[in-house]
Design an enzyme around this catalytic site. Sequence first.
Site, PDB file in Angstrom:
ATOM      1  N   ILE A  86       5.264-100.878  16.428  1.00  0.00           N
ATOM      2  CA  ILE A  86       3.941-100.597  17.378  1.00  0.00           C
ATOM      3  C   ILE A  86       3.352-100.005  18.194  1.00  0.00           C
ATOM      4  CG2 ILE A  86       3.241-102.551  17.902  1.00  0.00           C
ATOM      5  CD1 ILE A  86       0.833-102.307  15.891  1.00  0.00           C
ATOM      6  N   CYS A  87       2.702 -99.732  18.549  1.00  0.00           N
ATOM      7  CA  CYS A  87       2.694 -99.282  20.047  1.00  0.00           C
ATOM      8  C   CYS A  87       1.431 -99.683  20.483  1.00  0.00           C
ATOM      9  CB  CYS A  87       3.135 -97.794  20.253  1.00  0.00           C
ATOM     10  SG  CYS A  87       1.763 -95.923  19.772  1.00  0.00           S
ATOM     11  N   GLN A  88       0.381 -98.924  21.104  1.00  0.00           N
ATOM     12  CA  GLN A  88      -0.949 -98.571  21.954  1.00  0.00           C
ATOM     13  C   GLN A  88      -1.916 -97.936  20.404  1.00  0.00           C
ATOM     14  OE1 GLN A  88      -2.064-101.187  24.548  1.00  0.00           O
ATOM     15  NE2 GLN A  88      -4.110 -99.758  23.776  1.00  0.00           N
ATOM     16  N   VAL A 115      -1.982-101.252  18.652  1.00  0.00           N
ATOM     17  CA  VAL A 115      -2.406-101.974  19.169  1.00  0.00           C
ATOM     18  C   VAL A 115      -3.861-101.795  19.061  1.00  0.00           C
ATOM     19  CG1 VAL A 115      -2.572-103.689  21.023  1.00  0.00           C
ATOM     20  CG2 VAL A 115      -0.378-103.595  19.807  1.00  0.00           C
TER      21      VAL A 115
END
Length: 119
Positions: A86-88, A115
Amino acid sequence: MLLSYIIFGVIVIFVVTRFLPTKGVKNITISQLKHELEDHQDKQFIDVRTPGEFKGYHIPGFKNIPLQQLSQKAQILSKEKDVIVICQSGMRSQQASKMLKKLGFKHIANVKGGVSSWR
């Protein structure tokens, strides 16, 4: 004239391949991620955002390995277990998924929306 068509074609192919899902990488939604977090046996949850972003807010259960450090730190991950990245927003995690695939990881999932979608 022909050269400009060839250059244009190469650019189009490059752009398209950057945004196509990587073969062998599963894209999952936030609701699917919630299910994965409940059944977390034999799964590795990796957040590839910067340490500052991770410190500001992160999903419990995720380990921070920034994208820039992933290739050097990938050996601490098991290639036998599922890796959920996951990332932003989903862009860096898509890059990370491609990187992990090239490094020999077989079970990779990228969280669509990142996120930002979780909150």
